[in-house]
Write a protein that holds these residues in place. Structure first.
Motif, PDB file in Angstrom:
ATOM      1  N   GLN A  19       0.831  -1.206   0.000  1.00  0.00           N
ATOM      2  CA  GLN A  19       0.000   0.000   0.000  1.00  0.00           C
ATOM      3  C   GLN A  19       0.866   1.255   0.000  1.00  0.00           C
ATOM      4  O   GLN A  19       0.567   2.227  -0.707  1.00  0.00           O
ATOM      5  CB  GLN A  19      -0.925   0.010   1.210  1.00  0.00           C
ATOM      6  N   LEU A  20       1.934   1.237   0.778  1.00  0.00           N
ATOM      7  CA  LEU A  20       2.828   2.396   0.811  1.00  0.00           C
ATOM      8  C   LEU A  20       3.403   2.679  -0.567  1.00  0.00           C
ATOM      9  O   LEU A  20       3.449   3.843  -1.005  1.00  0.00           O
ATOM     10  CB  LEU A  20       3.962   2.142   1.809  1.00  0.00           C
ATOM     11  N   ILE A  21       3.831   1.657  -1.270  1.00  0.00           N
ATOM     12  CA  ILE A  21       4.399   1.848  -2.616  1.00  0.00           C
ATOM     13  C   ILE A  21       3.360   2.474  -3.540  1.00  0.00           C
ATOM     14  O   ILE A  21       3.643   3.441  -4.266  1.00  0.00           O
ATOM     15  CB  ILE A  21       4.897   0.499  -3.172  1.00  0.00           C
ATOM     16  N   ARG A  22       2.144   1.945  -3.538  1.00  0.00           N
ATOM     17  CA  ARG A  22       1.090   2.463  -4.425  1.00  0.00           C
ATOM     18  C   ARG A  22       0.728   3.902  -4.075  1.00  0.00           C
ATOM     19  O   ARG A  22       0.554   4.755  -4.961  1.00  0.00           O
ATOM     20  CB  ARG A  22      -0.144   1.575  -4.343  1.00  0.00           C
ATOM     21  N   GLU A  23       0.608   4.190  -2.783  1.00  0.00           N
ATOM     22  CA  GLU A  23       0.216   5.539  -2.345  1.00  0.00           C
ATOM     23  C   GLU A  23       1.285   6.572  -2.690  1.00  0.00           C
ATOM     24  O   GLU A  23       0.970   7.698  -3.100  1.00  0.00           O
ATOM     25  CB  GLU A  23      -0.046   5.532  -0.838  1.00  0.00           C
ATOM     26  N   LEU A  24       2.554   6.192  -2.520  1.00  0.00           N
ATOM     27  CA  LEU A  24       3.624   7.124  -2.878  1.00  0.00           C
ATOM     28  C   LEU A  24       3.625   7.415  -4.372  1.00  0.00           C
ATOM     29  O   LEU A  24       3.830   8.574  -4.797  1.00  0.00           O
ATOM     30  CB  LEU A  24       4.980   6.547  -2.451  1.00  0.00           C
ATOM     31  N   HIS A  25       3.411   6.404  -5.179  1.00  0.00           N
ATOM     32  CA  HIS A  25       3.356   6.599  -6.629  1.00  0.00           C
ATOM     33  C   HIS A  25       2.198   7.516  -7.003  1.00  0.00           C
ATOM     34  O   HIS A  25       2.355   8.450  -7.795  1.00  0.00           O
ATOM     35  CB  HIS A  25       3.211   5.244  -7.327  1.00  0.00           C
ATOM     36  N   GLN A  26       1.068   7.256  -6.391  1.00  0.00           N
ATOM     37  CA  GLN A  26      -0.120   8.049  -6.720  1.00  0.00           C
ATOM     38  C   GLN A  26       0.043   9.501  -6.282  1.00  0.00           C
ATOM     39  O   GLN A  26      -0.321  10.433  -7.015  1.00  0.00           O
ATOM     40  CB  GLN A  26      -1.350   7.448  -6.057  1.00  0.00           C
ATOM     41  N   LYS A  27       0.598   9.712  -5.098  1.00  0.00           N
ATOM     42  CA  LYS A  27       0.715  11.072  -4.564  1.00  0.00           C
ATOM     43  C   LYS A  27       1.731  11.904  -5.321  1.00  0.00           C
ATOM     44  O   LYS A  27       1.508  13.097  -5.576  1.00  0.00           O
ATOM     45  CB  LYS A  27       1.078  11.019  -3.080  1.00  0.00           C
ATOM     46  N   THR A  28       2.863  11.318  -5.684  1.00  0.00           N
ATOM     47  CA  THR A  28       3.942  12.089  -6.318  1.00  0.00           C
ATOM     48  C   THR A  28       3.891  12.063  -7.836  1.00  0.00           C
ATOM     49  O   THR A  28       4.509  12.907  -8.488  1.00  0.00           O
ATOM     50  CB  THR A  28       5.313  11.554  -5.872  1.00  0.00           C
ATOM     51  N   GLY A  29       3.201  11.073  -8.369  1.00  0.00           N
ATOM     52  CA  GLY A  29       3.180  10.926  -9.825  1.00  0.00           C
ATOM     53  C   GLY A  29       4.441  10.290 -10.373  1.00  0.00           C
ATOM     54  O   GLY A  29       4.599  10.176 -11.592  1.00  0.00           O
ATOM     55  N   GLN A  30       5.337   9.886  -9.504  1.00  0.00           N
ATOM     56  CA  GLN A  30       6.581   9.252  -9.920  1.00  0.00           C
ATOM     57  C   GLN A  30       6.695   7.860  -9.293  1.00  0.00           C
ATOM     58  O   GLN A  30       6.289   7.645  -8.142  1.00  0.00           O
ATOM     59  CB  GLN A  30       7.795  10.089  -9.492  1.00  0.00           C
ATOM     60  N   GLN A  31       7.272   6.925 -10.075  1.00  0.00           N
ATOM     61  CA  GLN A  31       7.480   5.586  -9.552  1.00  0.00           C
ATOM     62  C   GLN A  31       8.450   5.623  -8.356  1.00  0.00           C
ATOM     63  O   GLN A  31       9.251   6.527  -8.215  1.00  0.00           O
ATOM     64  CB  GLN A  31       8.032   4.668 -10.647  1.00  0.00           C
ATOM     65  N   VAL A  32       8.361   4.597  -7.554  1.00  0.00           N
ATOM     66  CA  VAL A  32       9.060   4.562  -6.270  1.00  0.00           C
ATOM     67  C   VAL A  32      10.405   3.843  -6.400  1.00  0.00           C
ATOM     68  O   VAL A  32      10.549   2.894  -7.185  1.00  0.00           O
ATOM     69  CB  VAL A  32       8.179   3.854  -5.215  1.00  0.00           C
ATOM     70  N   VAL A  33      11.376   4.279  -5.612  1.00  0.00           N
ATOM     71  CA  VAL A  33      12.672   3.619  -5.484  1.00  0.00           C
ATOM     72  C   VAL A  33      12.703   2.892  -4.140  1.00  0.00           C
ATOM     73  O   VAL A  33      12.380   3.488  -3.104  1.00  0.00           O
ATOM     74  CB  VAL A  33      13.825   4.633  -5.561  1.00  0.00           C
ATOM     75  N   VAL A  34      13.081   1.599  -4.153  1.00  0.00           N
ATOM     76  CA  VAL A  34      13.195   0.818  -2.916  1.00  0.00           C
ATOM     77  C   VAL A  34      14.635   0.341  -2.772  1.00  0.00           C
ATOM     78  O   VAL A  34      15.175  -0.309  -3.669  1.00  0.00           O
ATOM     79  CB  VAL A  34      12.234  -0.391  -2.911  1.00  0.00           C
ATOM     80  N   LEU A  35      15.245   0.658  -1.639  1.00  0.00           N
ATOM     81  CA  LEU A  35      16.631   0.284  -1.359  1.00  0.00           C
ATOM     82  C   LEU A  35      16.662  -0.487  -0.050  1.00  0.00           C
ATOM     83  O   LEU A  35      16.272   0.040   0.997  1.00  0.00           O
ATOM     84  CB  LEU A  35      17.511   1.527  -1.257  1.00  0.00           C
ATOM     85  N   VAL A  36      17.132  -1.733  -0.115  1.00  0.00           N
ATOM     86  CA  VAL A  36      17.162  -2.600   1.067  1.00  0.00           C
ATOM     87  C   VAL A  36      18.616  -2.917   1.404  1.00  0.00           C
ATOM     88  O   VAL A  36      19.324  -3.545   0.618  1.00  0.00           O
ATOM     89  CB  VAL A  36      16.379  -3.906   0.840  1.00  0.00           C
ATOM     90  N   ASP A  37      19.048  -2.489   2.596  1.00  0.00           N
ATOM     91  CA  ASP A  37      20.422  -2.718   3.042  1.00  0.00           C
ATOM     92  C   ASP A  37      20.455  -3.873   4.035  1.00  0.00           C
ATOM     93  O   ASP A  37      19.590  -3.988   4.906  1.00  0.00           O
ATOM     94  CB  ASP A  37      20.968  -1.455   3.703  1.00  0.00           C
ATOM     95  N   GLU A  38      21.477  -4.729   3.903  1.00  0.00           N
ATOM     96  CA  GLU A  38      21.624  -5.909   4.773  1.00  0.00           C
ATOM     97  C   GLU A  38      20.346  -6.753   4.751  1.00  0.00           C
ATOM     98  O   GLU A  38      19.828  -7.141   5.793  1.00  0.00           O
ATOM     99  CB  GLU A  38      21.963  -5.480   6.205  1.00  0.00           C
ATOM    100  N   GLY A  98       5.654  -4.180  -9.299  1.00  0.00           N
ATOM    101  CA  GLY A  98       6.625  -3.746 -10.295  1.00  0.00           C
ATOM    102  C   GLY A  98       6.208  -2.535 -11.098  1.00  0.00           C
ATOM    103  O   GLY A  98       7.040  -1.694 -11.457  1.00  0.00           O
ATOM    104  N   ALA A  99       4.930  -2.393 -11.390  1.00  0.00           N
ATOM    105  CA  ALA A  99       4.451  -1.266 -12.188  1.00  0.00           C
ATOM    106  C   ALA A  99       4.605   0.062 -11.459  1.00  0.00           C
ATOM    107  O   ALA A  99       4.604   1.132 -12.093  1.00  0.00           O
ATOM    108  CB  ALA A  99       2.981  -1.479 -12.546  1.00  0.00           C
ATOM    109  N   HIS A 100       4.724   0.016 -10.157  1.00  0.00           N
ATOM    110  CA  HIS A 100       4.858   1.237  -9.357  1.00  0.00           C
ATOM    111  C   HIS A 100       6.309   1.528  -8.964  1.00  0.00           C
ATOM    112  O   HIS A 100       6.554   2.494  -8.250  1.00  0.00           O
ATOM    113  CB  HIS A 100       4.020   1.113  -8.074  1.00  0.00           C
ATOM    114  N   LEU A 101       7.233   0.718  -9.437  1.00  0.00           N
ATOM    115  CA  LEU A 101       8.618   0.843  -9.012  1.00  0.00           C
ATOM    116  C   LEU A 101       9.514   1.323 -10.146  1.00  0.00           C
ATOM    117  O   LEU A 101       9.446   0.814 -11.269  1.00  0.00           O
ATOM    118  CB  LEU A 101       9.127  -0.496  -8.486  1.00  0.00           C
TER     119      LEU A 101
END
Length: 514
Positions: free
Chosen positions: A130-149, A182-185
């Motif tokens: 939900q967070l990924i979809r909401e961020l995409h919708q609010k900003t109009g830009q696809q989301v970047v996800v970075l996972v460390d360790e 994937g479509a939101h990333l």
């Protein structure tokens, strides 16, 4: 000198408050241009977190942090992307519930920062989606996800198979979201120490490109020789670059060999050769596994593995070669093509630091007494310096006698030449000497060759119960092993060491000059 841009691999001089840095942003630009979903495995303390920090700042549009760097004029700063960072480096998680709590807290922090209210979910992976979809919708830009360790929760519990499997399942639920959304990333990158199999942890995430052994990005983390000499030029006065290279260079990920940044930064700060990287971790699990599987320790100088083995790691079975490579205790020393585009990789110690420190830790494992071991090492060095063979025999005899009786009850190693050879090899290697196990000649293989100052020691090992007395020294002479080193202007000494598996100690120690 200009202050450092955030996230660039750096060295800060606390004496003058100036900074040196190595610009990795050309590789970062290539990374983003050529793909979207990445996985990168590197040993600990190799700059993975700095890499993700750099990506986060670039995607967030913080151009002022990249002044003077390649990315300043080679990045679309007009477009910014919402960035979700997940970092498992802090703390140790011991249950699925703790894992879910941490992830939910991270998700809620990102939602609050973006002024997004998330609907409550019992399943944390649904909250993440939900967070990924909401961020995409609010900003109009696809989301970047970075996972460390990404793998740390599992590795922290690797000795408890059930607990590790439980945490693996929890992480798999989280990472499955990256495929479904994937479509939101716009861009995804996961980094860690180990490479778990896709079946066990990345099921369905088949668009994740593994660049661990991609020669294009072999130096993405770590310093090349050129980067060291140019980026730290003002700190090189009086520095013996050959010694620096011997101690800290040598990690190879099918690109140009690189230095571990952690070692280099501390060396320039302290101006003293020490095993900085090795001292930040305790390889007790690794050493225990080597002992349980009866691995011939000198073989660590030249193991062979294929790419599948190097890239596979799982809770249910951990290959020694895979663990040693992924954790940074071994690196690739050669690549050999077999047939039909099939390759094997030769592994060995990356540098002097790891070779010296790991063999010393293995010796400590045998006795669990550090002080007597250090004293013995000092005595061995003096015996070598004085060419005192009786002293060498006494030192090794005392060490084997110090190994607790209970240790042998767990295995049958006392009956094998390889066990005794491993111990003696570790003693010499832990001193930092030039040691060659399984030294090939045109007449056969020398068990161990040791070079010290202007002398060469050729050593052969035998177990009494399997051979006749005196055969160790006799074999060296019969097979003319000394011929390989004649004409080099060095003294050549032949040492035959024989052991009794009933006494679990040296029964005969013979020597003579070639």
């Amino acid at each position: 000198m200009k202050k450092l841009p955030i996230g660039i691999q750096t060295f800060a001089d606390i004496r003058t408050d100036t900074y040196c840095y190595v610009d990795k942003t050309p590789l970062i630009a290539r990374l983003v241009e050529q793909g979207r979903f990445y996985f990168l495995s590197r040993p600990r303390r190799f700059g993975k977190s700095l890499l993700l920090d750099t990506l986060a700042q670039a995607f967030s549009g913080n151009k002022e942090l990249f002044q003077g760097l390649y990315l300043e004029n080679n990045w679309d700063w007009k477009v910014t992307h919402p960035v979700i960072t997940i970092d498992f480096a802090q703390g140790i998680l011991t249950s699925r519930q703790q894992l879910n709590t941490i992830i939910e807290d991270i998700i809620q922090q990102h939602a609050t920062a973006a002024e997004i209210v998330l609907a409550p979910h019992d399943e944390v992976q649904l909250l993440f989606a939900q967070l990924i979809r909401e961020l995409h919708q609010k900003t109009g830009q696809q989301v970047v996800v970075l996972v460390d360790e990404y793998d740390k929760p599992i590795l922290d519990n690797i000795t408890d198979r059930d607990k590790a499997a439980e945490l693996r399942e929890g992480l798999r639920n989280i990472y499955s979201v990256l495929k479904a959304q994937g479509a939101h990333l716009h861009f995804v990158m996961l980094t860690g120490v180990s490479k778990f199999s896709k079946v066990s942890l990345f099921s369905g995430l088949n668009n994740l490109e593994d660049i661990t052994l991609d020669s294009r990005f072999g130096s993405l983390c770590g310093y090349t020789q050129k980067e060291l000499e140019t980026g730290f030029a003002e700190y090189l006065e009086g520095v013996d670059l050959r010694q620096v290279k011997k101690w800290y260079n040598g990690y190879n990920f099918l690109g140009e060999p690189v230095y571990n940044p952690f070692d280099i930064l501390l060396y320039f700060r302290n101006r003293e050769f020490r095993p900085y990287w090795f001292e930040t971790g305790t390889p007790s699990f690794l050493i225990r596994m080597l002992m349980e599987r009866k691995l011939f320790i000198p073989e660590l100088e030249n193991l062979t593995a294929d790419e599948e083995l190097l890239s596979s790691f799982d809770v249910d079975y951990i290959a020694a070669e895979s663990l040693l490579f992924q954790t940074g205790y071994l690196t690739i020393t050669g690549k050999e093509q077999l047939f039909d585009e099939e390759y094997v990789y030769h592994l060995g110690f990356p540098n002097h630091e790891v070779r010296k420190s790991l063999t010393g830790s293995i010796l400590h494992w045998y006795t669990h007494e550090l002080s007597p071991l250090k004293n013995n090492q000092v005595s061995l060095f003096k015996a070598l310096r004085d060419n005192n063979f009786a002293g060498m025999e006494k030192i090794f005899h005392a060490f084997f006698a110090s190994i607790p009786h209970d240790w042998y009850r767990k295995n049958e190693l006392a009956g094998y030449e390889g066990y005794y050879c491993s111990v003696v090899y570790c003693y010499f290697a832990a001193l930092g000497l030039d040691v060659q196990p399984e030294d090939v000649t045109n007449h056969g293989r020398i068990d161990l060759t040791v070079r010290f100052e202007k002398r060469v020691y050729i050593v052969e090992f035998k177990v009494n119960e399997l051979t006749k007395p005196g055969c160790a020294l006799e074999q060296i002479k019969r097979k003319k092993y000394a011929e390989k080193y004649q004409g080099q202007g060095k003294e050549i000494w032949l040492i035959g060491v024989e052991f009794s598996r009933t006494e679990r100690n040296i029964s005969r120690f013979g020597w003579e000059k070639a």
